[in-house]
Design a protein around this motif. Sequence first.
Motif, PDB file in Angstrom:
ATOM      1  N   ASN A 142       0.846  -1.188   0.000  1.00  0.00           N
ATOM      2  CA  ASN A 142       0.000   0.000   0.000  1.00  0.00           C
ATOM      3  C   ASN A 142       0.886   1.244   0.000  1.00  0.00           C
ATOM      4  OD1 ASN A 142      -1.600   2.213   0.771  1.00  0.00           O
ATOM      5  ND2 ASN A 142      -3.072   0.860   1.783  1.00  0.00           N
ATOM      6  N   MET A 143       1.003   1.896  -1.150  1.00  0.00           N
ATOM      7  CA  MET A 143       1.892   3.052  -1.308  1.00  0.00           C
ATOM      8  C   MET A 143       1.504   4.192  -0.367  1.00  0.00           C
ATOM      9  SD  MET A 143       4.613   3.896  -3.004  1.00  0.00           S
ATOM     10  CE  MET A 143       4.650   2.792  -4.382  1.00  0.00           C
ATOM     11  N   TYR A 144       0.216   4.385  -0.138  1.00  0.00           N
ATOM     12  CA  TYR A 144      -0.238   5.456   0.751  1.00  0.00           C
ATOM     13  C   TYR A 144       0.321   5.259   2.162  1.00  0.00           C
ATOM     14  CZ  TYR A 144      -3.209   8.348   3.658  1.00  0.00           C
ATOM     15  OH  TYR A 144      -3.656   9.266   4.580  1.00  0.00           O
ATOM     16  N   LEU A 145       0.226   4.050   2.683  1.00  0.00           N
ATOM     17  CA  LEU A 145       0.728   3.781   4.041  1.00  0.00           C
ATOM     18  C   LEU A 145       2.248   3.922   4.125  1.00  0.00           C
ATOM     19  CD1 LEU A 145      -1.505   0.757   5.105  1.00  0.00           C
ATOM     20  CD2 LEU A 145      -1.721   3.167   5.783  1.00  0.00           C
ATOM     21  N   ILE A 146       2.931   3.500   3.095  1.00  0.00           N
ATOM     22  CA  ILE A 146       4.394   3.622   3.071  1.00  0.00           C
ATOM     23  C   ILE A 146       4.800   5.091   3.076  1.00  0.00           C
ATOM     24  CG2 ILE A 146       6.450   3.231   1.647  1.00  0.00           C
ATOM     25  CD1 ILE A 146       5.014   0.613   0.725  1.00  0.00           C
ATOM     26  N   MET A 147       4.180   5.891   2.217  1.00  0.00           N
ATOM     27  CA  MET A 147       4.504   7.326   2.151  1.00  0.00           C
ATOM     28  C   MET A 147       4.125   8.026   3.450  1.00  0.00           C
ATOM     29  SD  MET A 147       5.978   7.656  -0.726  1.00  0.00           S
ATOM     30  CE  MET A 147       6.037   9.399  -1.010  1.00  0.00           C
ATOM     31  N   PHE A 148       2.986   7.660   4.019  1.00  0.00           N
ATOM     32  CA  PHE A 148       2.557   8.253   5.280  1.00  0.00           C
ATOM     33  C   PHE A 148       3.606   8.005   6.369  1.00  0.00           C
ATOM     34  CE2 PHE A 148       0.270   8.037   9.349  1.00  0.00           C
ATOM     35  CZ  PHE A 148      -0.265   9.323   9.388  1.00  0.00           C
ATOM     36  N   LYS A 149       4.087   6.785   6.459  1.00  0.00           N
ATOM     37  CA  LYS A 149       5.092   6.439   7.476  1.00  0.00           C
ATOM     38  C   LYS A 149       6.397   7.206   7.231  1.00  0.00           C
ATOM     39  CE  LYS A 149       7.449   2.502   9.528  1.00  0.00           C
ATOM     40  NZ  LYS A 149       7.660   1.050   9.469  1.00  0.00           N
ATOM     41  N   ILE A 150       6.812   7.309   5.980  1.00  0.00           N
ATOM     42  CA  ILE A 150       8.047   8.050   5.641  1.00  0.00           C
ATOM     43  C   ILE A 150       7.912   9.505   6.059  1.00  0.00           C
ATOM     44  CG2 ILE A 150       9.463   8.928   3.735  1.00  0.00           C
ATOM     45  CD1 ILE A 150       8.953   6.195   2.358  1.00  0.00           C
ATOM     46  N   PHE A 151       6.800  10.141   5.694  1.00  0.00           N
ATOM     47  CA  PHE A 151       6.615  11.561   6.013  1.00  0.00           C
ATOM     48  C   PHE A 151       6.411  11.787   7.508  1.00  0.00           C
ATOM     49  CE2 PHE A 151       5.188  12.006   1.442  1.00  0.00           C
ATOM     50  CZ  PHE A 151       6.383  12.605   1.058  1.00  0.00           C
ATOM     51  N   ARG A 152       5.792  10.847   8.190  1.00  0.00           N
ATOM     52  CA  ARG A 152       5.618  10.969   9.642  1.00  0.00           C
ATOM     53  C   ARG A 152       6.963  10.895  10.356  1.00  0.00           C
ATOM     54  NH1 ARG A 152       2.366   6.399  11.736  1.00  0.00           N
ATOM     55  NH2 ARG A 152       4.384   5.428  11.687  1.00  0.00           N
ATOM     56  N   ASN A 153       7.835   9.994   9.913  1.00  0.00           N
ATOM     57  CA  ASN A 153       9.143   9.835  10.533  1.00  0.00           C
ATOM     58  C   ASN A 153      10.162  10.872  10.082  1.00  0.00           C
ATOM     59  OD1 ASN A 153       8.171   7.606  11.897  1.00  0.00           O
ATOM     60  ND2 ASN A 153       8.925   6.153  10.370  1.00  0.00           N
ATOM     61  N   ASN A 154       9.927  11.508   8.940  1.00  0.00           N
ATOM     62  CA  ASN A 154      10.845  12.518   8.397  1.00  0.00           C
ATOM     63  C   ASN A 154      10.041  13.727   7.898  1.00  0.00           C
ATOM     64  OD1 ASN A 154      13.285  10.740   8.459  1.00  0.00           O
ATOM     65  ND2 ASN A 154      12.029   9.560   7.052  1.00  0.00           N
ATOM     66  N   PRO A 155       9.524  14.543   8.811  1.00  0.00           N
ATOM     67  CA  PRO A 155       8.700  15.678   8.367  1.00  0.00           C
ATOM     68  C   PRO A 155       9.472  16.640   7.477  1.00  0.00           C
ATOM     69  CG  PRO A 155       8.915  15.585  10.774  1.00  0.00           C
ATOM     70  CD  PRO A 155       9.703  14.477  10.225  1.00  0.00           C
ATOM     71  N   LEU A 156       8.759  17.262   6.545  1.00  0.00           N
ATOM     72  CA  LEU A 156       9.392  18.182   5.600  1.00  0.00           C
ATOM     73  C   LEU A 156       9.819  19.488   6.257  1.00  0.00           C
ATOM     74  CD1 LEU A 156       7.016  17.628   2.568  1.00  0.00           C
ATOM     75  CD2 LEU A 156       9.313  16.717   2.905  1.00  0.00           C
ATOM     76  N   SER A 157       9.179  19.879   7.330  1.00  0.00           N
ATOM     77  CA  SER A 157       9.539  21.171   7.930  1.00  0.00           C
ATOM     78  C   SER A 157      10.469  21.021   9.095  1.00  0.00           C
ATOM     79  CB  SER A 157       8.287  21.893   8.403  1.00  0.00           C
ATOM     80  OG  SER A 157       7.555  21.085   9.287  1.00  0.00           O
TER      81      SER A 157
END
Length: 157
Positions: A142-157
């Motif tokens: 599930n690409m959505y869950l993978i991306m969500f986890k990546i962004f949660r662990n490495n926020p852009l700001s």
Amino acid sequence: ESLLKGEVEIEESYFRCKKIKVKRVRGASGKTIVFGIFNRHGKDYTEVILDAHRKTLKDIIRGIKDVEMIIHSDSWQGYNGLVDLVYKIYFIVQHGKNEFNGIESFWGFAKIRLPKLRGIKKNSLYYHLKECEFRFYYKHKNMYLIMFKIFRNNPLS
């Protein structure tokens, strides 16, 4: 764990970066060369290279530290002498005998995906290939869950 361990497949492929309104021709003329390493039990790795000469390919392969690694390649002359580089097991896939490597499924995936962008600049091909590596590795997840986890662990700001 290193990508370059165990059984790997190596091969080069050719990509046309910009959409050109000319007659389609076969061959490498005007195309960008990409070298790929496909780990049969892990991820794939691509690198844009200037040429597919023996020295260029051996320099990349020489950087692989695992001498117990099993290498599979096609019969391209640039791969001749790999056994001399200390690697103990080296297999050649014979395309003429209907033998193929798994890396060819990655090349097919990338060559279907990239033209959808309607031409890309040569200097951004690297980033598009890295995206293809990511998507190919996680294609059954599930690409959505993978991306969500990546962004949660490495926020852009």
